[in-house]
Design an enzyme around this catalytic site. Sequence first.
Site, PDB file in Angstrom:
ATOM      1  N   ALA A   1       0.822  -1.211   0.000  1.00 15.23           N
ATOM      2  CA  ALA A   1       0.000   0.000   0.000  1.00 15.23           C
ATOM      3  C   ALA A   1       0.859   1.266   0.000  1.00 15.23           C
TER       4      ALA A   1
ATOM      5  N   THR B   1       2.624   2.754   2.531  1.00 19.13           N
ATOM      6  CA  THR B   1       2.406   3.632   3.682  1.00 19.13           C
ATOM      7  C   THR B   1       3.708   4.389   3.933  1.00 19.13           C
TER       8      THR B   1
ATOM      9  N   GLU C   1       1.383  -2.816  10.044  1.00 17.57           N
ATOM     10  CA  GLU C   1       1.900  -1.692  10.824  1.00 17.57           C
ATOM     11  C   GLU C   1       2.838  -2.350  11.822  1.00 17.57           C
TER      12      GLU C   1
ATOM     13  N   THR D   1       5.787 -12.446  14.889  1.00 17.01           N
ATOM     14  CA  THR D   1       6.825 -11.843  15.727  1.00 17.01           C
ATOM     15  C   THR D   1       6.916 -12.536  17.080  1.00 17.01           C
ATOM     16  N   ASP D   2       8.095 -12.473  17.700  1.00 23.94           N
ATOM     17  CA  ASP D   2       8.237 -13.027  19.050  1.00 23.94           C
ATOM     18  C   ASP D   2       7.434 -12.228  20.079  1.00 23.94           C
ATOM     19  N   GLU D   3       7.004 -11.009  19.700  1.00 25.10           N
ATOM     20  CA  GLU D   3       6.285 -10.168  20.673  1.00 25.10           C
ATOM     21  C   GLU D   3       4.940 -10.766  21.076  1.00 25.10           C
TER      22      GLU D   3
ATOM     23  N   TYR E   1       0.294  -3.295  19.195  1.00 24.11           N
ATOM     24  CA  TYR E   1       0.952  -3.946  18.050  1.00 24.11           C
ATOM     25  C   TYR E   1       0.972  -5.459  18.237  1.00 24.11           C
ATOM     26  N   SER E   2       1.490  -5.922  19.380  1.00 23.92           N
ATOM     27  CA  SER E   2       1.616  -7.378  19.541  1.00 23.92           C
ATOM     28  C   SER E   2       0.249  -8.040  19.676  1.00 23.92           C
TER      29      SER E   2
ATOM     30  N   SER F   1      -2.365  -7.114  18.001  1.00 25.44           N
ATOM     31  CA  SER F   1      -2.883  -7.249  16.633  1.00 25.44           C
ATOM     32  C   SER F   1      -2.183  -8.395  15.903  1.00 25.44           C
ATOM     33  N   LYS F   2      -0.886  -8.559  16.128  1.00 20.35           N
ATOM     34  CA  LYS F   2      -0.165  -9.665  15.484  1.00 20.35           C
ATOM     35  C   LYS F   2      -0.651 -11.012  16.049  1.00 20.35           C
TER      36      LYS F   2
ATOM     37  N   ASN G   1      13.961  -9.446  16.942  1.00 17.89           N
ATOM     38  CA  ASN G   1      14.275  -8.139  16.336  1.00 17.89           C
ATOM     39  C   ASN G   1      15.282  -8.252  15.189  1.00 17.89           C
ATOM     40  N   ASN G   2      14.934  -7.623  14.062  1.00 16.85           N
ATOM     41  CA  ASN G   2      15.826  -7.603  12.892  1.00 16.85           C
ATOM     42  C   ASN G   2      16.591  -6.288  12.813  1.00 16.85           C
TER      43      ASN G   2
ATOM     44  N   TYR H   1      15.048   4.518  26.235  1.00 20.37           N
ATOM     45  CA  TYR H   1      13.862   4.430  27.102  1.00 20.37           C
ATOM     46  C   TYR H   1      14.214   3.792  28.456  1.00 20.37           C
TER      47      TYR H   1
HETATM   48  P1  NAD Z   1       7.848  -2.151   7.820  1.00 21.18           P
HETATM   49  O1  NAD Z   1       7.008  -1.256   8.651  1.00 21.18           O
HETATM   50  O2  NAD Z   1       9.236  -1.729   7.477  1.00 21.18           O
HETATM   51  O3  NAD Z   1       7.105  -2.458   6.421  1.00 21.18           O
HETATM   52  C1  NAD Z   1       5.748  -2.745   6.354  1.00 21.18           C
HETATM   53  C2  NAD Z   1       5.333  -2.721   4.878  1.00 21.18           C
HETATM   54  O4  NAD Z   1       3.945  -3.079   4.806  1.00 21.18           O
HETATM   55  C3  NAD Z   1       5.479  -1.359   4.203  1.00 21.18           C
HETATM   56  O5  NAD Z   1       6.033  -1.505   2.913  1.00 21.18           O
HETATM   57  C4  NAD Z   1       4.053  -0.845   4.108  1.00 21.18           C
HETATM   58  O6  NAD Z   1       3.844   0.043   3.011  1.00 21.18           O
HETATM   59  C5  NAD Z   1       3.278  -2.141   3.954  1.00 21.18           C
HETATM   60  N1  NAD Z   1       1.886  -2.019   4.408  1.00 21.18           N
HETATM   61  C6  NAD Z   1       1.444  -1.494   5.572  1.00 21.18           C
HETATM   62  N2  NAD Z   1       0.097  -1.546   5.613  1.00 21.18           N
HETATM   63  C7  NAD Z   1      -0.304  -2.153   4.468  1.00 21.18           C
HETATM   64  C8  NAD Z   1      -1.568  -2.499   3.939  1.00 21.18           C
HETATM   65  N3  NAD Z   1      -2.709  -2.242   4.607  1.00 21.18           N
HETATM   66  N4  NAD Z   1      -1.616  -3.125   2.731  1.00 21.18           N
HETATM   67  C9  NAD Z   1      -0.475  -3.378   2.039  1.00 21.18           C
HETATM   68  N5  NAD Z   1       0.749  -3.047   2.479  1.00 21.18           N
HETATM   69  C10 NAD Z   1       0.828  -2.433   3.691  1.00 21.18           C
HETATM   70  O7  NAD Z   1       7.847  -3.538   8.575  1.00 21.18           O
HETATM   71  P2  NAD Z   1       9.018  -4.634   8.717  1.00 21.18           P
HETATM   72  O8  NAD Z   1       9.866  -4.271   9.864  1.00 21.18           O
HETATM   73  O9  NAD Z   1       9.597  -4.890   7.397  1.00 21.18           O
HETATM   74  O10 NAD Z   1       8.132  -5.894   9.171  1.00 21.18           O
HETATM   75  C11 NAD Z   1       7.542  -6.753   8.190  1.00 21.18           C
HETATM   76  C12 NAD Z   1       6.773  -7.842   8.901  1.00 21.18           C
HETATM   77  O11 NAD Z   1       7.657  -8.576   9.751  1.00 21.18           O
HETATM   78  C13 NAD Z   1       5.653  -7.316   9.803  1.00 21.18           C
HETATM   79  O12 NAD Z   1       4.563  -8.193   9.666  1.00 21.18           O
HETATM   80  C14 NAD Z   1       6.240  -7.402  11.204  1.00 21.18           C
HETATM   81  O13 NAD Z   1       5.235  -7.603  12.155  1.00 21.18           O
HETATM   82  C15 NAD Z   1       7.153  -8.611  11.088  1.00 21.18           C
HETATM   83  N6  NAD Z   1       8.330  -8.638  11.958  1.00 21.18           N
HETATM   84  C16 NAD Z   1       9.179  -7.576  12.023  1.00 21.18           C
HETATM   85  C17 NAD Z   1      10.335  -7.670  12.802  1.00 21.18           C
HETATM   86  C18 NAD Z   1      11.323  -6.526  12.874  1.00 21.18           C
HETATM   87  O14 NAD Z   1      12.265  -6.582  13.671  1.00 21.18           O
HETATM   88  N7  NAD Z   1      11.199  -5.476  12.073  1.00 21.18           N
HETATM   89  C19 NAD Z   1      10.591  -8.836  13.534  1.00 21.18           C
HETATM   90  C20 NAD Z   1       9.676  -9.901  13.471  1.00 21.18           C
HETATM   91  C21 NAD Z   1       8.555  -9.793  12.658  1.00 21.18           C
HETATM   92  O1  DAU Z   2      10.742  -8.477  18.449  1.00 20.44           O
HETATM   93  C1  DAU Z   2      10.297  -8.276  17.136  1.00 20.44           C
HETATM   94  C2  DAU Z   2       9.780  -6.864  16.987  1.00 20.44           C
HETATM   95  O2  DAU Z   2      10.924  -6.012  16.992  1.00 20.44           O
HETATM   96  C3  DAU Z   2       8.966  -6.650  15.719  1.00 20.44           C
HETATM   97  O3  DAU Z   2       7.807  -7.432  15.789  1.00 20.44           O
HETATM   98  C4  DAU Z   2       8.587  -5.172  15.557  1.00 20.44           C
HETATM   99  O4  DAU Z   2       7.925  -4.958  14.327  1.00 20.44           O
HETATM  100  C5  DAU Z   2       9.866  -4.354  15.580  1.00 20.44           C
HETATM  101  O5  DAU Z   2       9.552  -2.977  15.510  1.00 20.44           O
HETATM  102  C6  DAU Z   2      10.659  -4.638  16.847  1.00 20.44           C
HETATM  103  O6  DAU Z   2       9.964  -4.148  18.014  1.00 20.44           O
HETATM  104  P1  DAU Z   2      10.741  -3.404  19.205  1.00 20.44           P
HETATM  105  O7  DAU Z   2       9.772  -2.577  19.938  1.00 20.44           O
HETATM  106  O8  DAU Z   2      11.562  -4.359  19.986  1.00 20.44           O
HETATM  107  O9  DAU Z   2      11.753  -2.495  18.316  1.00 20.44           O
HETATM  108  P2  DAU Z   2      12.231  -0.977  18.464  1.00 20.44           P
HETATM  109  O10 DAU Z   2      13.347  -0.798  17.500  1.00 20.44           O
HETATM  110  O11 DAU Z   2      11.104  -0.022  18.429  1.00 20.44           O
HETATM  111  O12 DAU Z   2      12.833  -0.966  19.944  1.00 20.44           O
HETATM  112  C7  DAU Z   2      13.889  -1.821  20.332  1.00 20.44           C
HETATM  113  C8  DAU Z   2      14.181  -1.556  21.794  1.00 20.44           C
HETATM  114  O13 DAU Z   2      14.745  -0.233  21.905  1.00 20.44           O
HETATM  115  C9  DAU Z   2      12.949  -1.560  22.687  1.00 20.44           C
HETATM  116  O14 DAU Z   2      13.289  -2.118  23.936  1.00 20.44           O
HETATM  117  C10 DAU Z   2      12.592  -0.077  22.838  1.00 20.44           C
HETATM  118  C11 DAU Z   2      13.957   0.595  22.768  1.00 20.44           C
HETATM  119  N1  DAU Z   2      13.955   1.971  22.182  1.00 20.44           N
HETATM  120  C12 DAU Z   2      13.373   2.148  20.972  1.00 20.44           C
HETATM  121  C13 DAU Z   2      13.336   3.402  20.378  1.00 20.44           C
HETATM  122  C14 DAU Z   2      12.674   3.603  19.038  1.00 20.44           C
HETATM  123  C15 DAU Z   2      14.567   3.034  22.850  1.00 20.44           C
HETATM  124  O15 DAU Z   2      15.131   2.863  23.958  1.00 20.44           O
HETATM  125  N2  DAU Z   2      14.511   4.285  22.283  1.00 20.44           N
HETATM  126  C16 DAU Z   2      13.915   4.512  21.071  1.00 20.44           C
HETATM  127  O16 DAU Z   2      13.898   5.677  20.627  1.00 20.44           O
END
Ligand code: NAD
Ligand code: DAU
Length: 346
Positions: free
Chosen positions: A44, A46, A94, A135-137, A160-161, A163-164, A189-190, A217
Amino acid sequence: MHWQLEKVELMKILVTGGCGFIGANFIKYYLATHAQDTVINLDALTYAGNLENLSLVQDDPRYTFVKADIGDAPTVNRLLESHAPDAVVNFAAESHVDRSVTDPEIFVRTNVLGTHVLLEAALRHKIGRFLQVSTDEVYGSLGATGLFSEATPLAPNSPYSASKTAADMFVRAYSHTFELPTLITRCSNNYGPYQFPEKLIPLFILNAHGDKALPLYGDGLNVRDWLYVEDHCSAIDTVLHKGTPGEVYNVGGNCERTNRQITETILKILGKPDSLIQYVTDRPGHDRRYAIDNTKIRKELGWEPQHTFETAIEKTVHWYLENTDWLQRVLSEEYRDYYEKQYGGR
Ligand code: NAD
Ligand code: DAU
């Protein structure tokens, strides 16, 4: 039953959310490792989705992009009808916990209702495999010891978690009730290239590079289990081809670090002082510790992560330094408003 356990020769896959961080890395990984296969990317676009993330493959005849919302049932059904993919891999979501605290509704719409639309369409079009990228969340938070296994009870704490988790429950139900051949991966976390700079690692690289404060945080001692994005991509590919329908696979690289350790590592690579660290008000409901038991995917499917944290974090920091133009382009006005709201009052 309209699927076969042995059907693992996929030719055409529909990826949703392919313009985001992991989706874009996955599409590039998949096209590079499956020369005969084609990929349709439904996204989409976003704030988190960026077509530029896929500029390297945009002219590849095996790749097609379609701008659409996963919640748009007529469009999703039309796409499955016209492209007839062998599998759907659902990344679209999201994904940012902080945003889910301030605006949960879109998380319900995309992550729950959107996934439901995809499941219905996959069922109707007899899709061979439906892989939900979770996700592990969903497991909630750990104390000082222990690991999340696939049998750990689900206990999501953030919108978020939640909804997942709801999406995972629909996936489970479609497998159980309708025998849709589903797979769920739950990754930790990636980090790596193309991650939107609202997440810890790219945000702190960007701020430290610009000598801006790093908003850590709480006490900075929350623990996350970090995995290089390419290792997540190879895990999804492995589960897609070798996983048993109906099963869940945890994905993680045994790499626990406190947020403070991550911050210090970034500062050290960049040669910046610890005085840039600024302790700010904690995230509401902040999960204390995540850690993945990856025994199942390693033992049953033979997957292993290929990257060590030390080399991959260094590579990641350098990628962001070399791609400041990409960073500038994704930092839209919407993002600047978000940043002011998120950190302005802390
Ligand atoms: P991201 O936010 O970088 O990307 C999300 C993508 O989904 C974007 O390209 C956005 O445009 C698209 N999108 C959002 N709403 C949409 C909709 N309604 N229809 C079509 N496309 C839409 O997310 P990410 O970090 O790449 O995560 C991808 C997936 O992996 C997610 O499902 C997330 O829950 C999961 N995940 C992420 C992590 C992490 O550390 N980032 C870890 C484990 C699982
Ligand atoms: O565990 C998998 C998840 O990892 C995915 O499902 C989510 O999509 C992804 O966003 C991520 O979630 P987190 O909340 O763990 O990631 P984030 O990078 O937002 O935060 C990582 C840690 O750092 C968390 O403990 C919060 C902390 N943090 C984050 C931000 C953005 C800070 O201390 N300061 C910050 O400004």
